[in-house]
Design a protein around this motif. Structure first.
Motif, PDB file in Angstrom:
ATOM      1  N   SER A  20      -5.178 -97.476  -3.345  1.00 22.30           N
ATOM      2  CA  SER A  20      -4.338 -98.562  -3.862  1.00 22.30           C
ATOM      3  C   SER A  20      -3.091 -98.738  -3.004  1.00 22.30           C
ATOM      4  N   ILE A  21      -2.451 -97.621  -2.668  1.00 16.85           N
ATOM      5  CA  ILE A  21      -1.247 -97.678  -1.836  1.00 16.85           C
ATOM      6  C   ILE A  21      -1.578 -98.176  -0.432  1.00 16.85           C
ATOM      7  N   ALA A  22      -2.681 -97.654   0.132  1.00 19.68           N
ATOM      8  CA  ALA A  22      -3.054 -98.041   1.492  1.00 19.68           C
ATOM      9  C   ALA A  22      -3.457 -99.518   1.565  1.00 19.68           C
ATOM     10  N   LEU A  23      -4.213 -99.995   0.566  1.00 21.31           N
ATOM     11  CA  LEU A  23      -4.623-101.402   0.570  1.00 21.31           C
ATOM     12  C   LEU A  23      -3.421-102.330   0.460  1.00 21.31           C
ATOM     13  N   CYS A  24      -2.532-102.013  -0.472  1.00 14.48           N
ATOM     14  CA  CYS A  24      -1.318-102.832  -0.608  1.00 14.48           C
ATOM     15  C   CYS A  24      -0.511-102.804   0.681  1.00 14.48           C
ATOM     16  N   GLY A  25      -0.371-101.618   1.263  1.00 16.09           N
ATOM     17  CA  GLY A  25       0.380-101.495   2.505  1.00 16.09           C
ATOM     18  C   GLY A  25      -0.246-102.284   3.635  1.00 16.09           C
ATOM     19  N   ALA A  26      -1.570-102.195   3.759  1.00 17.34           N
ATOM     20  CA  ALA A  26      -2.257-102.906   4.842  1.00 17.34           C
ATOM     21  C   ALA A  26      -2.135-104.414   4.675  1.00 17.34           C
ATOM     22  N   ILE A  42       3.762-101.033   6.403  1.00 15.68           N
ATOM     23  CA  ILE A  42       3.448-100.016   7.415  1.00 15.68           C
ATOM     24  C   ILE A  42       3.838 -98.629   6.920  1.00 15.68           C
ATOM     25  N   ILE A  43       4.994 -98.530   6.254  1.00 18.39           N
ATOM     26  CA  ILE A  43       5.448 -97.236   5.725  1.00 18.39           C
ATOM     27  C   ILE A  43       4.458 -96.702   4.690  1.00 18.39           C
ATOM     28  N   LEU A  44       3.939 -97.592   3.826  1.00 16.40           N
ATOM     29  CA  LEU A  44       2.970 -97.161   2.815  1.00 16.40           C
ATOM     30  C   LEU A  44       1.697 -96.621   3.468  1.00 16.40           C
ATOM     31  N   LEU A  56       1.378 -95.396   6.520  1.00 20.53           N
ATOM     32  CA  LEU A  56       1.695 -94.143   7.207  1.00 20.53           C
ATOM     33  C   LEU A  56       1.855 -92.988   6.219  1.00 20.53           C
ATOM     34  N   ALA A  57       2.381 -93.281   5.032  1.00 22.16           N
ATOM     35  CA  ALA A  57       2.531 -92.230   4.020  1.00 22.16           C
ATOM     36  C   ALA A  57       1.171 -91.700   3.589  1.00 22.16           C
ATOM     37  N   VAL A  58       0.205 -92.600   3.406  1.00 22.31           N
ATOM     38  CA  VAL A  58      -1.153 -92.173   3.043  1.00 22.31           C
ATOM     39  C   VAL A  58      -1.773 -91.364   4.180  1.00 22.31           C
ATOM     40  N   ALA A  59      -1.590 -91.830   5.421  1.00 22.90           N
ATOM     41  CA  ALA A  59      -2.129 -91.101   6.573  1.00 22.90           C
ATOM     42  C   ALA A  59      -1.515 -89.710   6.673  1.00 22.90           C
TER      43      ALA A  59
END
Length: 317
Positions: free
Chosen positions: A144-150, A173-175, A177-180
């Motif tokens: 969810s975080i990565a999709l919203c961030g992307a 981008i920060i979201l 990178l946080a998931v990564a």
């Protein structure tokens, strides 16, 4: 347990004692508001206007979504070798657990209860089973975080903040990178202590597989709703998916049955269709395919499991 640990534990209990009822109450108010805005004659007419192709596509997308949900358990139980759970049983159990919890709410409680019954796990040995439930939710929130961030990074104008495109893109981008960074930290599996509670995380590889399953679930279920949106509100798919992911997350946090109320309010506000009867109708049709029908099937599966002693051939041959 030291006095300080005991005080912290009591503090957490008091915090959750207030937070959960407040979230549930807010969800109930929003659900009542949503149901008030439904034009039932319009909804019945919309149902009669549905063509066979749309119904078949909605059913197929719902099936794909639940395949993604079932994969959570299939992937996670591979780490629970002492329980010897067959993959087919894990898939049926995972889909059934989500079918029940998506309808009743309180997913951590209802989903765990279904798994206890269908896996035949003793109630005093829930630790490994809770890791199955927890790993699925970790994957869901990461996706969810990565999709919203992307989406925000690629399409900062997808939401309502087009005049702050640079800041929105940076936040996206920060979201991501946080998931990564979290995945890099996981390695072969980690443990962490949050509020003096030990959390065990499965490996990066298995978490990535569960994240892939979460993408399948979120995209497929989002497309079910997209089918029933009024044409003038559907807009572009990227913007819709950002709003949909946010709505699902808020629905989960509300702990109301199926996220009812919180989910609908977020969709209506996000799409700019507050109070529109045709959008309420679309949301109701989505609920029928994505929540009510899977719940009915899950109840049947639970009944079959009950007749077979509460376990659907869960043990490996």
């Amino acid at each position: 347990m030291s006095p300080a640990d005991s005080d912290a534990h009591k503090g957490r209990r008091h915090l959750f004692r207030w937070i959960v009822p407040c979230l549930f109450g807010a969800g109930g108010v929003l659900a009542a508001w949503f149901l008030w805005h439904i034009d039932w004659p319009h909804t019945i007419a919309a149902w009669h206007r549905l063509d066979t192709g749309t119904i078949a596509l909605a059913l197929a997308l719902t099936g794909v979504s639940y395949c993604g949900l079932a994969a959570y358990d299939v992937i996670a139980v591979s780490t629970l070798r002492p329980l010897q759970i067959a993959r087919a049983a894990a898939a049926v159990t995972g889909a059934t657990a989500f079918g029940i919890s998506n309808f009743l709410g309180f997913p951590l409680v209802t989903g765990t209860a279904v798994r206890v019954r269908m896996y035949g796990v003793a109630r005093n040995d829930l630790g490994p089973l809770l890791s199955v439930v927890g790993s699925g939710w970790v994957a869901f929130w990461l996706v969810s975080i990565a999709l919203c961030g992307a989406i925000l990074a690629v399409r900062p104008d997808a939401l309502l903040w087009a005049d702050a495109a640079t800041a929105v893109r940076l936040g996206g981008i920060i979201l991501v990178l946080a998931v990564a960074a979290f995945l890099a930290w996981l390695g072969d599996g980690r443990s962490a202590t949050v509020w003096q509670t030990r959390l065990d995380f499965i490996s990066r590889r298995l978490t990535a597989l569960q994240m892939l399953a979460a993408v399948v679930d979120i995209v497929a279920s989002g497309l079910v709703l997209y089918l029933f949106l009024p044409p003038d509100l559907a807009g572009d798919l990227a913007g819709f998916m950002a709003i949909y992911v946010l709505a699902v997350g808020l629905g989960v946090l509300s702990h109301s049955p199926g996220g009812l109320g919180s989910f609908e309010a977020t969709i209506m506000v996000g799409l700019g269709g507050l109070g529109r009867a045709d959008l309420a109708t679309g949301l109701l049709l989505y609920r029928l395919f994505r929540t009510v029908l899977p719940f009915g099937l899950a109840v049947v599966v639970l009944a079959v499991a009950g007749r077979s002693g509460g376990r659907l051939s869960a043990v490996q041959p």
